[in-house]
Design a protein around this motif. Structure first.
Motif, mmCIF file in Angstrom:
data_model
loop_
_atom_site.group_PDB
_atom_site.id
_atom_site.type_symbol
_atom_site.label_atom_id
_atom_site.label_comp_id
_atom_site.label_asym_id
_atom_site.label_seq_id
_atom_site.Cartn_x
_atom_site.Cartn_y
_atom_site.Cartn_z
ATOM 1 N N LEU A 63 -1.374 8.767 4.902
ATOM 2 C CA LEU A 63 -2.040 7.660 5.574
ATOM 3 C C LEU A 63 -2.279 7.926 7.054
ATOM 4 O O LEU A 63 -3.139 7.303 7.667
ATOM 5 C CB LEU A 63 -1.212 6.375 5.409
ATOM 6 N N PRO A 79 -6.033 10.875 8.267
ATOM 7 C CA PRO A 79 -7.393 10.684 8.798
ATOM 8 C C PRO A 79 -7.427 10.692 10.325
ATOM 9 O O PRO A 79 -8.329 11.288 10.927
ATOM 10 C CB PRO A 79 -7.793 9.322 8.223
ATOM 11 N N THR A 94 -7.352 11.989 2.296
ATOM 12 C CA THR A 94 -7.593 12.014 3.741
ATOM 13 C C THR A 94 -9.078 11.903 4.040
ATOM 14 O O THR A 94 -9.501 11.137 4.916
ATOM 15 C CB THR A 94 -7.025 13.316 4.328
ATOM 16 N N ARG A 147 0.838 -1.204 0.000
ATOM 17 C CA ARG A 147 0.000 0.000 0.000
ATOM 18 C C ARG A 147 0.866 1.245 0.000
ATOM 19 O O ARG A 147 0.604 2.219 -0.707
ATOM 20 C CB ARG A 147 -0.911 0.013 1.231
ATOM 21 N N THR A 157 -13.608 5.300 5.169
ATOM 22 C CA THR A 157 -13.229 3.925 4.812
ATOM 23 C C THR A 157 -12.408 3.322 5.948
ATOM 24 O O THR A 157 -12.939 3.002 6.999
ATOM 25 C CB THR A 157 -12.471 3.897 3.473
ATOM 26 N N ALA A 158 -11.089 3.196 5.728
ATOM 27 C CA ALA A 158 -10.235 2.525 6.716
ATOM 28 C C ALA A 158 -10.208 3.232 8.063
ATOM 29 O O ALA A 158 -10.090 2.591 9.105
ATOM 30 C CB ALA A 158 -8.811 2.400 6.161
ATOM 31 N N GLY A 165 -10.455 8.513 3.417
ATOM 32 C CA GLY A 165 -10.026 7.642 4.502
ATOM 33 C C GLY A 165 -10.881 7.752 5.746
ATOM 34 O O GLY A 165 -11.029 6.773 6.498
ATOM 35 N N VAL A 206 -6.083 4.343 0.968
ATOM 36 C CA VAL A 206 -7.165 4.296 1.963
ATOM 37 C C VAL A 206 -8.309 3.394 1.531
ATOM 38 O O VAL A 206 -9.174 3.043 2.334
ATOM 39 C CB VAL A 206 -7.695 5.715 2.280
#
Length: 321
Positions: free
Chosen positions: A151, A154, A195, A5, A201-202, A198, A221
């Motif tokens: 990453l 968020p 961002t 990733r 989502t994750a 994200g 993300v």
């Protein structure tokens, strides 16, 4: 998997350079055929039906000095409805207007600053929203430009949101009693769009009722949208030379909730957000109607949204709200 990733994010963000502003002239790609939208999992918006303010406010601006975990400084610029005559430039530390206002968290692009977006964000504040925009430690102007740090952003936004909402009950704070913690949205441009995706989502933040993604992609993300339904508005230039229109459309297609996509056939990566002109007016008016609907529960704003999007023939709206 994490290493893979990271490699994907580095290749995409570092090579493209998700800058806050870009002025390329790439040709517009063919628009992918629209997919049949998935049904929302819950009615939207989540907030009770109501009415957004009809008056325009003066705008105040202030700075918060935040730091997550002691090693992630996150200065936050806050624009908010203020007392006084509407229409002027944002006034530093102006007294807040009377009322309880929804909160919008905004994430800037790579190499950018929150104040780069003041033309748009101050319009949101003048319409009755408190807009809080952190400056990220590595991807903001003056940082080391490490795109992998997207990453971590968020979680930065969620932390900043907690601190901003705490002002609502903080004794002596100018925004005490002025924030509505049950009406919150996230928005972001470019790397800030990553961002924002994200956050749904994750790194899903369940406090968020809606999202606005400007020129974003899901690299790093993912498109595993999770949690309660939160309407999404995507804004993307079809001549975007940094994040392709097709890439943004692919994320939009994956959203399982009420959604709309504002497409600017001649739009690049960010000029419509940063320059005062007709395109900014279309983007500002369309996003405002979306925020009025999702955060104030204003059904009339939702009905006005298509007309605002079509003004001047500068954009088209794929509407599945």
């Amino acid at each position: 998997m994490l290493r893979r990733r990271a490699a994907l994010v580095t290749a995409a963000l570092l090579t493209a350079g998700l800058a806050g502003c870009s002025g390329g002239t790439a040709a517009a790609p063919q628009r992918p055929a629209p997919d049949v939208p998935a049904k929302a999992t819950t009615p939207a918006p989540r907030v009770p039906a109501g009415h957004a303010p009809t008056q325009s406010f003066a705008v105040g601006v202030r700075q918060l000095k935040l730091n997550r975990d002691g090693d992630r400084p996150l200065p936050v610029t806050v624009w908010y409805p203020a007392r006084g005559a509407a229409g002027g430039a944002p006034e530093r530390s102006a007294p807040a207007a009377t009322g309880r206002f929804p909160v919008v968290m905004f994430s800037h692009g790579l190499g950018a600053r929150p104040e780069d977006y003041q033309l748009l964000l101050s319009r949101w504040a003048a319409a009755g929203f408190v807009v809080a925009a952190p400056r990220f430690p590595h991807t903001g102007a003056g940082g080391d430009g490490n795109p992998l740090d997207v990453l971590n952003q968020p979680a930065d936004v969620s932390y900043a949101l907690t601190q901003v909402l705490a002002l609502n009950t903080k004794a002596g704070d100018p925004l005490r009693g002025r924030l509505d913690p049950d009406r919150v949205a996230a928005a972001g441009h470019s790397a800030g769009g990553v961002t924002t995706i994200g956050l749904f989502t994750a790194g899903r933040d369940e406090r968020l009722d809606a999202g606005i993604v400007f020129a974003g992609t899901a690299l790093g993300v993912g498109t595993g949208f999770a949690g309660a339904a939160a309407p999404q508005l995507f804004v993307h230039g079809e001549a975007d030379e940094v994040v392709s229109y097709a890439a943004g459309k692919a994320v939009y297609d994956a959203v399982p909730w009420p959604k709309a996509m504002l497409s600017l056939p001649r739009g690049d990566h960010g000029r419509a957000l940063l320059s005062n002109g007709k395109a900014l007016r279309v983007v500002a008016d369309t996003t405002l109607e979306f925020l009025r609907w999702t955060l104030y529960g204003d059904a009339a704003a939702k009905k006005r949204l298509p007309a605002d999007a079509a003004r001047g023939g500068l954009a088209t709206l794929d509407d599945h709200l």
